[in-house]
Design an enzyme around this catalytic site. Structure first.
Site, short mmCIF file in Angstrom:
data_model
loop_
_atom_site.label_atom_id
_atom_site.label_comp_id
_atom_site.label_asym_id
_atom_site.label_seq_id
_atom_site.Cartn_x
_atom_site.Cartn_y
_atom_site.Cartn_z
N SER A 80 33.02 11.71 -9.71
CA SER A 80 33.01 12.03 -8.26
C SER A 80 34.37 12.60 -7.87
O SER A 80 35.40 11.96 -8.11
CB SER A 80 32.78 10.77 -7.43
N GLU A 88 38.92 11.59 -4.42
CA GLU A 88 39.07 10.42 -5.28
C GLU A 88 40.04 10.72 -6.43
O GLU A 88 40.80 9.87 -6.86
CB GLU A 88 37.70 9.99 -5.85
N ARG A 148 37.37 1.88 -4.21
CA ARG A 148 38.19 2.89 -4.91
C ARG A 148 39.67 2.77 -4.49
O ARG A 148 40.35 3.76 -4.29
CB ARG A 148 37.70 4.32 -4.62
P1 FAD Z 1 43.66 8.72 -15.83
O1 FAD Z 1 42.79 9.82 -15.30
O2 FAD Z 1 44.41 8.98 -17.08
O3 FAD Z 1 44.68 8.30 -14.69
C1 FAD Z 1 44.27 8.12 -13.35
C2 FAD Z 1 45.46 7.64 -12.53
O4 FAD Z 1 45.84 6.33 -12.94
C3 FAD Z 1 46.71 8.50 -12.72
O5 FAD Z 1 47.41 8.53 -11.50
C4 FAD Z 1 47.52 7.74 -13.77
O6 FAD Z 1 48.91 7.99 -13.71
C5 FAD Z 1 47.20 6.31 -13.42
N1 FAD Z 1 47.22 5.42 -14.60
C6 FAD Z 1 46.39 5.47 -15.67
N2 FAD Z 1 46.67 4.46 -16.52
C7 FAD Z 1 47.70 3.76 -15.96
C8 FAD Z 1 48.45 2.61 -16.37
N3 FAD Z 1 48.22 1.99 -17.52
N4 FAD Z 1 49.43 2.17 -15.54
C9 FAD Z 1 49.69 2.80 -14.36
N5 FAD Z 1 49.04 3.90 -13.94
C10 FAD Z 1 48.05 4.38 -14.74
N6 FAD Z 1 35.07 6.11 -11.71
C11 FAD Z 1 34.42 5.10 -11.11
O7 FAD Z 1 35.04 4.26 -10.42
N7 FAD Z 1 33.07 4.94 -11.22
C12 FAD Z 1 32.32 5.79 -11.94
O8 FAD Z 1 31.11 5.62 -12.01
C13 FAD Z 1 32.95 6.87 -12.60
N8 FAD Z 1 32.24 7.76 -13.32
C14 FAD Z 1 32.86 8.79 -13.93
C15 FAD Z 1 32.08 9.68 -14.69
C16 FAD Z 1 32.68 10.75 -15.33
C17 FAD Z 1 31.82 11.70 -16.15
C18 FAD Z 1 34.08 10.94 -15.23
C19 FAD Z 1 34.74 12.07 -15.96
C20 FAD Z 1 34.85 10.07 -14.48
C21 FAD Z 1 34.25 8.99 -13.81
N9 FAD Z 1 34.99 8.07 -13.04
C22 FAD Z 1 34.36 7.01 -12.45
C23 FAD Z 1 36.44 8.26 -12.83
C24 FAD Z 1 37.31 7.68 -13.98
O9 FAD Z 1 36.56 7.48 -15.14
C25 FAD Z 1 37.98 6.38 -13.59
O10 FAD Z 1 38.78 6.55 -12.44
C26 FAD Z 1 38.85 5.81 -14.71
O11 FAD Z 1 39.27 4.51 -14.38
C27 FAD Z 1 40.09 6.67 -14.99
O12 FAD Z 1 40.69 6.17 -16.18
P2 FAD Z 1 41.70 7.04 -17.03
O13 FAD Z 1 42.27 6.16 -18.08
O14 FAD Z 1 41.03 8.28 -17.51
O15 FAD Z 1 42.79 7.39 -15.95
N1 EPU Z 2 22.79 12.62 -3.23
C1 EPU Z 2 22.52 13.87 -2.72
N2 EPU Z 2 22.75 14.96 -3.52
C2 EPU Z 2 23.20 14.84 -4.79
C3 EPU Z 2 23.44 13.56 -5.32
C4 EPU Z 2 23.24 12.45 -4.51
O1 EPU Z 2 22.10 14.02 -1.58
O2 EPU Z 2 23.41 15.88 -5.43
C5 EPU Z 2 22.60 11.45 -2.34
C6 EPU Z 2 21.26 10.75 -2.51
O3 EPU Z 2 20.86 10.30 -1.25
C7 EPU Z 2 21.61 9.57 -3.41
C8 EPU Z 2 23.01 9.22 -2.91
O4 EPU Z 2 23.61 10.49 -2.63
O5 EPU Z 2 20.73 8.50 -3.22
C9 EPU Z 2 23.86 8.45 -3.91
O6 EPU Z 2 23.95 9.18 -5.13
P1 EPU Z 2 24.38 8.47 -6.49
O7 EPU Z 2 23.54 7.26 -6.72
O8 EPU Z 2 24.39 9.51 -7.56
O9 EPU Z 2 25.83 7.93 -6.21
P2 EPU Z 2 27.11 8.56 -5.50
O10 EPU Z 2 27.30 7.88 -4.19
O11 EPU Z 2 27.07 10.05 -5.48
C10 EPU Z 2 28.70 6.74 -6.45
C11 EPU Z 2 30.04 6.69 -7.10
C12 EPU Z 2 29.92 6.99 -8.59
C13 EPU Z 2 29.00 5.96 -9.22
C14 EPU Z 2 27.64 6.03 -8.54
C15 EPU Z 2 26.68 4.99 -9.05
C16 EPU Z 2 31.69 7.25 -5.44
C17 EPU Z 2 32.65 8.26 -4.94
N3 EPU Z 2 30.95 7.62 -6.47
O12 EPU Z 2 28.26 8.08 -6.52
O13 EPU Z 2 31.22 6.89 -9.18
O14 EPU Z 2 28.86 6.19 -10.61
O15 EPU Z 2 27.81 5.85 -7.11
O16 EPU Z 2 27.00 3.75 -8.51
O17 EPU Z 2 31.64 6.13 -4.90
C18 EPU Z 2 33.17 8.14 -9.67
O18 EPU Z 2 33.76 7.38 -8.89
O19 EPU Z 2 33.77 9.05 -10.31
C19 EPU Z 2 31.73 7.99 -9.84
C20 EPU Z 2 31.00 8.79 -10.62
#
Ligand code: FAD
Ligand code: EPU
Length: 334
Positions: free
Chosen positions: A234, A330, A160
């Site tokens: 997250s 994050e 991240r």
């Molecule tokens: P924004 O929220 O619009 O911007 C985020 C930051 O990046 C801001 O500081 C912005 O200024 C900057 N920025 C955006 N675009 C640019 C650009 N072109 N140039 C310079 N700076 C820029 N993230 C994960 O890593 N893994 C996941 O599994 C994951 N799951 C998610 C699930 C849900 C339901 C949600 C809501 C979010 C999740 N995220 C996850 C977080 C998010 O989707 C990512 O961080 C994504 O890359 C953000 O993209 P965005 O375009 O919405 O960025």
């Molecule tokens: N767990 C709990 N309670 C909960 C949920 C999870 O105890 O309510 C524990 C369990 O032990 C589970 C473990 O956490 O096995 C991991 O949970 P999960 O697989 O849901 O993944 P996470 O670590 O919570 C991370 C990323 C997610 C990504 C998933 C899948 C980060 C900060 N988050 O979540 O990314 O989608 O793994 O790979 O690394 C995001 O960055 O926004 C995001 C959603």
């Protein structure tokens, strides 16, 4: 450049927080950037708003990225290099790749937001990170009024993390990213839940498409859809601790989950720490902690960004008191 005044950002952030931007504009073509550079206001770049917490009205200029286009830069028998404009939606790119049978980003299906944000926090899920396929990142450097291209190595990717969160924070507008995808992919199904879902789906022959659909099923079962419940995925990163710290915790909490990062370092799921502190399913007014995933803070309607921030502070405090671990956010906070 068309400037709008006092624009509500509610439709532009997945938390659904209603604050206004003093000034708002869209970038539809790269040439717009030169004109925007001349504007004296503080510049905030907005992609899909899916990793943002808006805690106050935004002073200055919000620039909504709408740069679109996907082209093949080059290809050989093994790989294809896709040049993708930064305003493309990430999930559309994943679908484009898997529909063509190109492997590398299928585990990252359904992550909201734009391509331009993918290098910023090196998006990751289900055992894969964007850094594994990012070949280079091109950006407009506001101060120097020039385009620069950084190689994968120069982006200094981590969990991240990247150079765009440090030395280049707020200094650049990412305009395009080149991904190197594989025509002969080796799939990554190391994540337990992914293996299980593929078996449930009856998939015997792996493909990028099957993996993407399995990932979509898993995500739909536990992460709230921002169209229904406001959230930014997250809220915190999973903390890394030393093996010694882990062993001390293990003596007290024998069920503590962990993932080894190296011989010395261990990652602990923040969701587990937060759940153990009793926050899972917490709700006060429109603020909450998701009932199925304790790492996801939610807005059930009209929560304020500063109240979500306060809730996140209370979570940090209780986790620190119970486990002596300091959670790091994050989400980006404006
Ligand atoms: P924004 O929220 O619009 O911007 C985020 C930051 O990046 C801001 O500081 C912005 O200024 C900057 N920025 C955006 N675009 C640019 C650009 N072109 N140039 C310079 N700076 C820029 N993230 C994960 O890593 N893994 C996941 O599994 C994951 N799951 C998610 C699930 C849900 C339901 C949600 C809501 C979010 C999740 N995220 C996850 C977080 C998010 O989707 C990512 O961080 C994504 O890359 C953000 O993209 P965005 O375009 O919405 O960025
Ligand atoms: N767990 C709990 N309670 C909960 C949920 C999870 O105890 O309510 C524990 C369990 O032990 C589970 C473990 O956490 O096995 C991991 O949970 P999960 O697989 O849901 O993944 P996470 O670590 O919570 C991370 C990323 C997610 C990504 C998933 C899948 C980060 C900060 N988050 O979540 O990314 O989608 O793994 O790979 O690394 C995001 O960055 O926004 C995001 C959603």
């Amino acid at each position: 450049m068309r400037l709008q005044h006092n624009v509500s950002l509610k439709p532009y952030n997945t938390f659904g927080i209603d604050v206004s931007a003093e000034l708002f504009t869209e970038v539809n073509q790269i040439n717009d950037l030169a004109a925007i550079t001349e504007s004296p206001q503080h510049k905030h770049i907005l992609g899909g708003g899916s990793n943002l917490l808006l805690t106050q009205p935004v002073n200055g200029l919000v620039i909504h990225n709408q740069l679109k286009g996907i082209t093949i830069e080059k290809e050989d028998d093994e790989s294809v290099w896709l040049n993708v404009q930064s305003g493309e939606l990430w999930h559309d790119l994943v679908l484009h790749a898997v529909n063509n049978g190109w492997g590398g980003i299928e585990n990252l299906a359904l992550i909201p937001g734009t391509v331009g944000a993918s290098p910023i926090q090196n998006i990751g899920a289900y055992g894969v990170e964007a850094k594994e396929t990012i070949d280079s990142v091109t950006f407009w450097y506001w101060k120097e009024k020039t385009f620069l291209t950084y190689s994968n190595r120069e982006c200094a990717f981590g969990y991240r993390d990247s150079i765009f969160k440090h030395q280049l924070k707020d200094k650049v507008f990412i305009t395009s990213v080149v991904y190197k995808l594989s025509k002969k992919p080796e799939y990554n199904t190391s994540y337990g839940a992914l293996k299980e879902e593929l078996a449930n789906m009856g998939v015997f022959e792996l493909s990028a498409k099957a993996i993407a659909y399995a990932v979509m099923n898993i995500r739909n079962s536990k992460l709230p859809d921002p169209k229904e419940i406001g959230n930014a995925g997250s809220f915190f990163k999973n903390p890394t601790i030393t093996r010694k710290q882990y062993e001390m915790l293990l003596a007290k909490y024998e069920s503590i989950p962990m993932y080894p990062v190296s011989n010395e370092l261990i990652k602990i799921p923040a969701a587990w720490l937060i759940e153990r502190c009793g926050w899972k399913g917490f709700r006060k007014g429109d603020l909450g902690v998701h009932a199925k995933q304790a790492l996801v803070l939610v807005n059930y309607g009209n929560a304020k960004g500063k109240d979500l921030w306060k809730l996140s502070d209370d979570i940090v405090t209780t986790v620190k008191a119970e486990f002596n671990i300091v959670l790091e956010r994050e989400v980006q906070v404006w």
